[in-house]
Design a protein around this motif. Structure first.
Motif: not given
Lengths: 238, 181
Positions: A100, A115, A126, B85, B88-89, B91-92, B149, B151, B175-176, B178-181
């Motif tokens: 991010m 992707y 993690y 995110d 999921i993980m 994040g910040i 996913p 952010c 495809y478009e 699913i993005k991680y940002d």
């Protein structure tokens, strides 16, 4: 005739040249084999194993395995894509990949590979390892949180730049990229124009003062999966 | 037939994913034809009183209250979706995972350059949820059925996934989306 080697990838007849790797022959034929540590102009390395293919039923790294007449190679199979996806997922959980706010996001090959494999979230826990950042150099920074240990910078520095800026130190989970100086990147002879800098597939080695230069929607992998350029050659040719 | 109920929550998140849900614009009118919002910050319903079809989870688990809410969602929802995110993980907020909790608190309440805290106290009231040693991704606390996913995840991603689930179709995002940002 002796100058071509004929073999099969996923039932398609491929012609390679002596001395070529399976990956090089596949690239020329417009067949994309996923890879992270392989990079045009650098010697084959076989570190990431994302390019694993089955050669006559045995797993081999396509980036290091030479073409041989009559071999049967499996590439785009469900099992291999699953195993490759697992490798990519492990890379995500064993580092600290905060897409991010990463400047490389959208142009990152690790992210693009995830992707391409359609990974929504890694299935592994993690690790949140403690990794350090070296921002001592005026133009370049190393963020080891994002390093996937592909060794591209090591090879680019020695093979293309004629320097020896990077090396691995440590073993196993403690393995990390180190610089050829007492302590800091600033003490090496690296230059911001070196190919070692631009060869990084992730955001581990970044040029300073670039920031988020390309807007979302126009970045390398925003619309097309990684490897599309190689596959486009095939669609155009056939 | 009663409309399926959807519950949402923001755990250790910034409400950005809820903003992205609202960013489906006028499709929200179509959405309320398909579903009824149950426990959610959108309508301020605080307790589960009925079974929900879908629970949308924003944010990871950084304190004991997050864990209890998440377990409550798992108990009361058929399908749980990690949205964004942080869920999921981590994040910040998970950036603190490499720093001992004591050091984080001391930096925030004692040593930080802009801290004014003459009593030198670190908040410790029993009313305040207890911080966990680290921030946990939701799927390390309960079983999560789907992950979206981003952010935040684009509004289209949330919309497509919800519509697919509500109309009994597979969640097969292009495809478009699913993005991680």
């Amino acid at each position: 005739m002796s100058n071509t080697i004929t073999f099969m990838i996923d039932g398609v007849e491929i012609e390679g040249k002596p001395g070529q790797t399976i990956m090089q022959a596949a690239d020329e034929a417009g067949i994309y084999i996923p890879r992270l540590c392989a990079f045009k102009g650098l010697s084959p390395y076989g570190a990431c194993r994302v390019c694993t293919v089955m050669v006559n039923g045995r797993p081999q790294a396509a980036c290091t395995q030479p073409v041989a007449p009559g071999t049967v190679v499996e590439n785009d199979t469900e099992r291999l894509q699953h195993l490759r996806g697992n490798i990519v997922e492990m890379m995500f959980v064993e580092g600290n990949h905060y897409c991010m706010f990463c400047e490389k996001s959208g142009n990152c090959e690790l992210q693009a590979m995830a992707y391409r494999f359609g990974i929504a979230a890694p299935k592994y826990p993690y690790l949140f390892p403690e990794r350090d950042v070296d921002a001592s150099h005026p133009d370049i920074l190393i963020d080891r949180n994002r390093c996937i240990l592909c060794g591209r910078c090591i090879r680019a520095s020695s093979d293309l730049d004629g320097k020896n800026v990077f090396q691995f130190v440590g073993r196993g989970k403690d393995k990390q990229i180190a610089v050829n100086a007492e302590a800091r990147l600033a003490d090496t002879d690296i230059d911001v124009t070196d190919q070692a800098v631009s060869s990084c597939p992730v955001g581990a080695i970044l040029k300073k003062r670039v920031g988020y230069a390309v807007p979302i929607g126009e970045r390398l992998y925003d619309h097309k999966p990684i490897g599309s350029d190689i596959e486009a050659a095939r669609t155009a040719g056939s | 037939m009663a409309k399926p109920k959807v519950a949402t929550t923001s755990l250790c998140g910034c409400f950005g994913c809820h903003m992205s849900l609202l960013d489906i614009d006028d499709r929200i009118l179509k959405l309320v034809e398909l579903i009824e919002f149950h426990k959610s910050p959108i309508n301020d319903i605080k307790k589960f009183t009925a079974r929900c079809a879908i629970g949308l989870i924003e944010g990871g688990c950084c304190n004991d209250e997050n864990v209890h809410v998440l377990q409550d969602f798992r108990k009361n929802c058929d399908i749980l979706i990690s949205v964004g995110d942080c869920a999921i993980m981590g994040g910040i907020p998970a950036m603190r995972n490499t720093i001992p909790l004591k050091e984080c608190l001391e930096e925030a309440y004692l040593n930080g350059p802009t801290v004014y805290n003459p009593s030198g106290q670190i908040p410790n009231d029993p009313e305040i949820p207890l911080l966990l040693k680290q921030v946990y991704p939701c799927n390390e606390v309960v079983k999560i059925d789907y992950h979206l996913p981003g952010c935040p995840p684009p509004a289209d991603t949330i919309w497509e996934a919800l519509v697919a689930l509500l109309t009994d179709k597979p969640v097969d995002l292009p495809y478009e989306l699913i993005k991680y940002d």
